[in-house]
Motif scaffolding. Structure first.
Motif, short mmCIF file in Angstrom:
data_model
loop_
_atom_site.label_atom_id
_atom_site.label_comp_id
_atom_site.label_asym_id
_atom_site.label_seq_id
_atom_site.Cartn_x
_atom_site.Cartn_y
_atom_site.Cartn_z
N PRO A 19 3.96 -28.08 25.13
CA PRO A 19 4.88 -26.88 25.56
C PRO A 19 5.25 -26.99 26.83
N LEU A 20 6.26 -26.20 27.37
CA LEU A 20 6.99 -26.10 28.52
C LEU A 20 5.82 -25.52 29.49
N MET A 21 5.80 -25.75 31.01
CA MET A 21 4.85 -25.38 31.68
C MET A 21 3.39 -25.42 31.16
N SER A 22 3.02 -26.69 31.06
CA SER A 22 1.79 -26.76 29.98
C SER A 22 0.43 -26.32 30.79
N LYS A 23 0.54 -26.44 32.04
CA LYS A 23 -0.83 -26.05 32.76
C LYS A 23 -0.75 -24.40 32.78
N ALA A 24 0.32 -23.93 32.87
CA ALA A 24 0.36 -22.08 32.84
C ALA A 24 0.31 -21.81 31.58
N THR A 25 0.56 -22.62 30.42
CA THR A 25 0.20 -22.17 28.90
C THR A 25 -1.26 -22.23 28.77
N ALA A 26 -1.69 -23.29 29.38
CA ALA A 26 -3.34 -23.36 29.15
C ALA A 26 -4.00 -22.30 29.69
N VAL A 27 -3.53 -22.04 31.05
CA VAL A 27 -4.12 -20.82 31.51
C VAL A 27 -4.00 -19.71 30.66
N TRP A 28 -3.09 -19.38 30.31
CA TRP A 28 -2.93 -18.06 29.24
C TRP A 28 -3.61 -18.25 27.92
N LEU A 29 -3.66 -19.46 27.52
CA LEU A 29 -4.62 -19.57 26.28
C LEU A 29 -6.22 -19.28 26.68
N VAL A 30 -6.39 -19.74 27.83
CA VAL A 30 -8.15 -19.65 28.20
C VAL A 30 -8.05 -18.29 28.32
N ASP A 31 -7.31 -17.53 28.96
CA ASP A 31 -7.42 -16.25 29.32
C ASP A 31 -7.42 -15.29 28.21
N ASN A 32 -6.58 -15.56 26.93
CA ASN A 32 -6.31 -14.61 25.98
C ASN A 32 -6.62 -15.01 24.58
N THR A 33 -7.35 -16.19 24.43
CA THR A 33 -7.72 -16.57 23.18
C THR A 33 -9.09 -17.14 23.20
N THR A 34 -9.62 -17.42 22.17
CA THR A 34 -11.07 -18.00 21.93
C THR A 34 -10.86 -19.42 21.55
N LEU A 35 -9.81 -19.92 21.69
CA LEU A 35 -9.73 -21.28 21.05
C LEU A 35 -10.60 -22.26 22.11
N THR A 36 -11.04 -23.28 21.44
CA THR A 36 -11.71 -24.27 22.20
C THR A 36 -11.23 -25.06 23.01
#
Length: 251
Positions: free
Chosen positions: A5-22
């Protein structure tokens, strides 16, 4: 089309904070290393980076997140986004934000210390610096070398773990192909002509080392004929010259 995805690091930050994905699911989706995602969760990586919502940017469906949370082995699928085409292609040197440029010397020191096999060009690509700066840190002539601390560039957010691993693997393969040896091994080597021209030296036990030139007799005496001592009385008879001297002294 890019596979992350675009802005992959910022996307990873969002997924870490808002999901329970591994961490692995997030890393695979964002094109990062699992340890880098773990560093984001621990606050060691991407500190201060604001999360970027992939759902609002039309890069990911909520259904994909639900499937990933239900099945840890599920891989998220990125939606097609025309704006993401060619995002991976970087032209020119890596851009480093002003807030992180002061951390580059520490990252270079870490790379030079723990990955000496990396070439200057590889370090420049990872950190976004110049070869003279790398050379000054290698030779410890940098003006601020005494105050530097070796810090992992991934922890500083200057590069991704996947990029570092890729450069290290390239350097290891090149080193193995070139047959690079250490300085001590190189000093011990001699050319074939030198080795063939060397005289063969006999090996002596260490207990008698240094005594190879020792002889019991002189060189001239060894050539003389051996004396005949078959007459036992000759051992007790003094030379005639000595008797004459004693008689003179008595007179």
């Amino acid at each position: 089309m890019t596979n992350k995805p675009l802005m992959s690091k910022a996307t990873a930050v969002w997924l870490v904070d808002n999901t329970t994905l591994t961490f692995k699911q997030i890393a695979d989706f964002c094109g990062m290393h699992e340890l880098e995602v773990q560093g984001i969760a621990d606050g060691d990586v991407a500190a201060g980076v604001k999360g970027f919502d992939p759902i609002a940017s039309n890069q990911l469906d909520q259904k994909e997140i639900d499937k990933g949370e239900a099945d840890p082995g599920y891989k998220l699928r990125l939606k097609f986004n025309a704006a993401a085409v060619g995002e991976d292609k970087r032209r020119g040197p890596r851009y480093t934000p002003l807030s992180k440029r002061q951390d580059r010397p520490n990252a270079i020191l870490w790379l030079v210390k723990f990955h000496p096999e990396l070439a200057d060009a590889q370090i420049a690509r990872l950190v976004g610096t110049t070869k003279p700066t790398i050379a000054s840190i290698r030779e410890r002539t940098h003006w601020n070398i005494q105050n530097m601390t070796a810090i992992d560039p991934v922890a500083l957010g200057l590069c991704r773990q996947s990029e570092l691993d890729s450069e290290v693997q390239k350097a290891a393969k090149k080193r193995a192909a070139d047959g690079v040896m250490s300085d001590d091994e190189r000093r011990k080597l001699v050319s074939t002509e030198q080795s063939l021209g060397m005289a063969t030296e006999p090996r002596l036990p260490t207990a008698i080392a240094g005594l190879e030139n020792f002889t019991l007799g002189g060189g001239d005496e060894e050539k003389a004929e051996p004396k005949d001592f078959s007459n036992a009385d000759s051992f007790f008879n003094l030379p005639h010259g000595d008797d004459d001297d004693e008689e003179d002294e008595d007179k």
